[in-house]
Write a protein that holds these residues in place. Structure first.
Motif, PDB file in Angstrom:
ATOM      1  N   LEU A  20       0.859  -1.178   0.000  1.00 36.54           N
ATOM      2  CA  LEU A  20       0.000   0.000   0.000  1.00 36.54           C
ATOM      3  C   LEU A  20       0.899   1.233   0.000  1.00 36.54           C
ATOM      4  O   LEU A  20       2.032   1.184   0.491  1.00 36.54           O
ATOM      5  CB  LEU A  20      -0.890   0.006   1.244  1.00 36.54           C
ATOM      6  CG  LEU A  20      -1.871  -1.152   1.358  1.00 36.54           C
ATOM      7  CD1 LEU A  20      -2.564  -1.117   2.711  1.00 36.54           C
ATOM      8  CD2 LEU A  20      -2.889  -1.093   0.237  1.00 36.54           C
ATOM      9  N   ILE A  21       0.390   2.338  -0.535  1.00 37.97           N
ATOM     10  CA  ILE A  21       1.148   3.585  -0.557  1.00 37.97           C
ATOM     11  C   ILE A  21       0.305   4.674   0.086  1.00 37.97           C
ATOM     12  O   ILE A  21      -0.888   4.794  -0.192  1.00 37.97           O
ATOM     13  CB  ILE A  21       1.543   3.986  -1.994  1.00 37.97           C
ATOM     14  CG1 ILE A  21       2.354   2.873  -2.647  1.00 37.97           C
ATOM     15  CG2 ILE A  21       2.335   5.297  -1.982  1.00 37.97           C
ATOM     16  CD1 ILE A  21       2.688   3.125  -4.108  1.00 37.97           C
ATOM     17  N   ALA A  22       0.953   5.436   0.953  1.00 35.95           N
ATOM     18  CA  ALA A  22       0.285   6.550   1.629  1.00 35.95           C
ATOM     19  C   ALA A  22       1.132   7.806   1.450  1.00 35.95           C
ATOM     20  O   ALA A  22       2.334   7.737   1.190  1.00 35.95           O
ATOM     21  CB  ALA A  22       0.105   6.246   3.112  1.00 35.95           C
ATOM     22  N   SER A  23       0.483   8.954   1.590  1.00 38.67           N
ATOM     23  CA  SER A  23       1.179  10.241   1.533  1.00 38.67           C
ATOM     24  C   SER A  23       0.793  11.069   2.739  1.00 38.67           C
ATOM     25  O   SER A  23      -0.385  11.118   3.109  1.00 38.67           O
ATOM     26  CB  SER A  23       0.792  11.010   0.264  1.00 38.67           C
ATOM     27  OG  SER A  23       1.335  10.407  -0.877  1.00 38.67           O
ATOM     28  N   MET A  55      -4.090   7.190   2.434  1.00 37.11           N
ATOM     29  CA  MET A  55      -3.791   6.257   1.353  1.00 37.11           C
ATOM     30  C   MET A  55      -4.118   6.863  -0.016  1.00 37.11           C
ATOM     31  O   MET A  55      -5.021   7.684  -0.136  1.00 37.11           O
ATOM     32  CB  MET A  55      -4.596   4.975   1.532  1.00 37.11           C
ATOM     33  CG  MET A  55      -4.415   4.312   2.897  1.00 37.11           C
ATOM     34  SD  MET A  55      -2.708   4.043   3.366  1.00 37.11           S
ATOM     35  CE  MET A  55      -2.355   2.594   2.422  1.00 37.11           C
ATOM     36  N   LEU A  56      -3.391   6.400  -1.021  1.00 33.80           N
ATOM     37  CA  LEU A  56      -3.666   6.824  -2.391  1.00 33.80           C
ATOM     38  C   LEU A  56      -4.963   6.192  -2.880  1.00 33.80           C
ATOM     39  O   LEU A  56      -5.244   5.033  -2.571  1.00 33.80           O
ATOM     40  CB  LEU A  56      -2.543   6.382  -3.332  1.00 33.80           C
ATOM     41  CG  LEU A  56      -1.322   7.298  -3.449  1.00 33.80           C
ATOM     42  CD1 LEU A  56      -0.571   7.420  -2.139  1.00 33.80           C
ATOM     43  CD2 LEU A  56      -0.414   6.797  -4.551  1.00 33.80           C
ATOM     44  N   ASP A  57      -5.736   6.951  -3.622  1.00 30.36           N
ATOM     45  CA  ASP A  57      -6.887   6.402  -4.330  1.00 30.36           C
ATOM     46  C   ASP A  57      -6.383   5.749  -5.610  1.00 30.36           C
ATOM     47  O   ASP A  57      -5.283   6.059  -6.099  1.00 30.36           O
ATOM     48  CB  ASP A  57      -7.889   7.507  -4.687  1.00 30.36           C
ATOM     49  CG  ASP A  57      -8.694   7.987  -3.491  1.00 30.36           C
ATOM     50  OD1 ASP A  57      -8.700   7.295  -2.451  1.00 30.36           O
ATOM     51  OD2 ASP A  57      -9.312   9.064  -3.598  1.00 30.36           O
ATOM     52  N   ALA A  65      -2.287  12.630  -4.087  1.00 27.22           N
ATOM     53  CA  ALA A  65      -2.937  12.140  -2.862  1.00 27.22           C
ATOM     54  C   ALA A  65      -2.632  13.050  -1.683  1.00 27.22           C
ATOM     55  O   ALA A  65      -3.525  13.340  -0.874  1.00 27.22           O
ATOM     56  CB  ALA A  65      -2.484  10.713  -2.560  1.00 27.22           C
ATOM     57  N   ALA A  66      -1.398  13.504  -1.567  1.00 25.00           N
ATOM     58  CA  ALA A  66      -1.024  14.406  -0.470  1.00 25.00           C
ATOM     59  C   ALA A  66      -1.839  15.702  -0.528  1.00 25.00           C
ATOM     60  O   ALA A  66      -2.354  16.168   0.495  1.00 25.00           O
ATOM     61  CB  ALA A  66       0.471  14.718  -0.540  1.00 25.00           C
ATOM     62  N   ARG A  67      -1.962  16.254  -1.712  1.00 29.54           N
ATOM     63  CA  ARG A  67      -2.745  17.492  -1.868  1.00 29.54           C
ATOM     64  C   ARG A  67      -4.218  17.254  -1.548  1.00 29.54           C
ATOM     65  O   ARG A  67      -4.846  18.049  -0.849  1.00 29.54           O
ATOM     66  CB  ARG A  67      -2.597  18.037  -3.290  1.00 29.54           C
ATOM     67  CG  ARG A  67      -1.175  18.516  -3.571  1.00 29.54           C
ATOM     68  CD  ARG A  67      -1.036  19.074  -4.959  1.00 29.54           C
ATOM     69  NE  ARG A  67      -1.704  20.369  -5.006  1.00 29.54           N
ATOM     70  CZ  ARG A  67      -2.204  20.902  -6.106  1.00 29.54           C
ATOM     71  NH1 ARG A  67      -2.141  20.261  -7.252  1.00 29.54           N
ATOM     72  NH2 ARG A  67      -2.781  22.086  -6.067  1.00 29.54           N
ATOM     73  N   PHE A 103       6.436  11.304   2.367  1.00 32.95           N
ATOM     74  CA  PHE A 103       6.244  12.519   3.146  1.00 32.95           C
ATOM     75  C   PHE A 103       6.645  13.733   2.305  1.00 32.95           C
ATOM     76  O   PHE A 103       7.724  13.744   1.719  1.00 32.95           O
ATOM     77  CB  PHE A 103       7.088  12.486   4.423  1.00 32.95           C
ATOM     78  CG  PHE A 103       6.684  11.411   5.379  1.00 32.95           C
ATOM     79  CD1 PHE A 103       5.639  11.607   6.265  1.00 32.95           C
ATOM     80  CD2 PHE A 103       7.350  10.192   5.395  1.00 32.95           C
ATOM     81  CE1 PHE A 103       5.264  10.612   7.163  1.00 32.95           C
ATOM     82  CE2 PHE A 103       6.986   9.197   6.288  1.00 32.95           C
ATOM     83  CZ  PHE A 103       5.941   9.411   7.174  1.00 32.95           C
ATOM     84  N   PHE A 104       5.780  14.717   2.287  1.00 35.80           N
ATOM     85  CA  PHE A 104       6.016  15.943   1.529  1.00 35.80           C
ATOM     86  C   PHE A 104       6.005  17.144   2.470  1.00 35.80           C
ATOM     87  O   PHE A 104       5.304  17.144   3.483  1.00 35.80           O
ATOM     88  CB  PHE A 104       4.920  16.141   0.474  1.00 35.80           C
ATOM     89  CG  PHE A 104       4.930  15.094  -0.596  1.00 35.80           C
ATOM     90  CD1 PHE A 104       5.731  15.226  -1.716  1.00 35.80           C
ATOM     91  CD2 PHE A 104       4.129  13.958  -0.483  1.00 35.80           C
ATOM     92  CE1 PHE A 104       5.737  14.248  -2.703  1.00 35.80           C
ATOM     93  CE2 PHE A 104       4.131  12.980  -1.465  1.00 35.80           C
ATOM     94  CZ  PHE A 104       4.938  13.129  -2.581  1.00 35.80           C
ATOM     95  N   TYR A 105       6.766  18.167   2.097  1.00 31.66           N
ATOM     96  CA  TYR A 105       6.720  19.432   2.830  1.00 31.66           C
ATOM     97  C   TYR A 105       5.690  20.313   2.144  1.00 31.66           C
ATOM     98  O   TYR A 105       5.792  20.595   0.958  1.00 31.66           O
ATOM     99  CB  TYR A 105       8.095  20.095   2.833  1.00 31.66           C
ATOM    100  CG  TYR A 105       8.107  21.421   3.541  1.00 31.66           C
ATOM    101  CD1 TYR A 105       7.523  21.581   4.796  1.00 31.66           C
ATOM    102  CD2 TYR A 105       8.718  22.524   2.955  1.00 31.66           C
ATOM    103  CE1 TYR A 105       7.543  22.799   5.444  1.00 31.66           C
ATOM    104  CE2 TYR A 105       8.755  23.742   3.602  1.00 31.66           C
ATOM    105  CZ  TYR A 105       8.156  23.871   4.845  1.00 31.66           C
ATOM    106  OH  TYR A 105       8.177  25.089   5.491  1.00 31.66           O
ATOM    107  N   GLY A 106       4.689  20.742   2.901  1.00 28.13           N
ATOM    108  CA  GLY A 106       3.611  21.555   2.360  1.00 28.13           C
ATOM    109  C   GLY A 106       3.813  23.046   2.522  1.00 28.13           C
ATOM    110  O   GLY A 106       2.990  23.830   2.078  1.00 28.13           O
ATOM    111  N   GLY A 107       4.897  23.450   3.192  1.00 33.22           N
ATOM    112  CA  GLY A 107       5.187  24.861   3.348  1.00 33.22           C
ATOM    113  C   GLY A 107       4.850  25.379   4.742  1.00 33.22           C
ATOM    114  O   GLY A 107       4.536  24.630   5.661  1.00 33.22           O
TER     115      GLY A 107
END
Length: 165
Positions: A20-23, A55-57, A65-67, A103-107
């Motif tokens: 599975l992949i998650a963001s 989780m990603l759709d 997915a993160a957004r 993991f992403f940096y959203g600002g």
């Protein structure tokens, strides 16, 4: 199947591990605190705090997915430009098998940013790194500390089971 035996690709794919992949997204305030959401009653991890994400759709890439998850869970719109700051491989999550977390940096949140919670969360707060040790988290404190460093320094961190490698 004998070692070295050739099999059609469609059969070979069925033998490969499924994951599975998650963001998740790290959002900071101007003082460097990290935005966390608390899972509400009836949710897995009810009462625990963690980053916006999920989780990603089907057909979704990790940044999309993160957004989406950030918008659904906080009402905050992220820029169109992704900034990956971490990857975590967890071998087995609740019996589902392997999960790869992106993991992403959203600002940095502007002062007075309005947060609109989804039904799965009942609270939000911005935590300083010093407050994390006393906070009931869905993951590891070290994960958030390493992600904070990556977000503020422009680096990327790799994790195994939530621990930097």
């Amino acid at each position: 199947m004998p070692v070295g035996a050739w099999v059609p690709r469609e059969e070979w794919v069925k033998t490969q591990p499924q994951a599975l992949i998650a963001s998740c997204v790290v959002l900071l305030d101007r003082q460097g605190g990290v935005l966390l959401l608390r899972y509400g009653p009836g949710q897995p991890n009810a009462g625990d705090w963690w980053l916006p994400g999920g989780m990603l759709d089907h057909g979704e890439d990790p940044w999309t997915a993160a957004r989406r998850e950030t918008r659904e869970e906080t009402g905050v719109e992220l820029s169109a430009i992704p900034r990956l700051i971490g990857i975590d491989h967890r071998a087995d999550v609740g019996g589902t098998g392997p999960v790869l977390d992106c993991f992403f940096y959203g600002g940095t949140l502007a002062d007075g940013t309005s947060i609109t919670l989804s039904p799965e969360h009942d609270r939000y707060a911005v935590f300083s790194l010093n407050e994390l040790a006393d906070t009931l988290l869905a993951g590891h404190v070290g994960t958030l500390e390493a992600l904070h460093t990556a977000a503020t320094s422009g680096t990327v961190v790799c994790f195994r089971e939530g621990q930097p490698v």
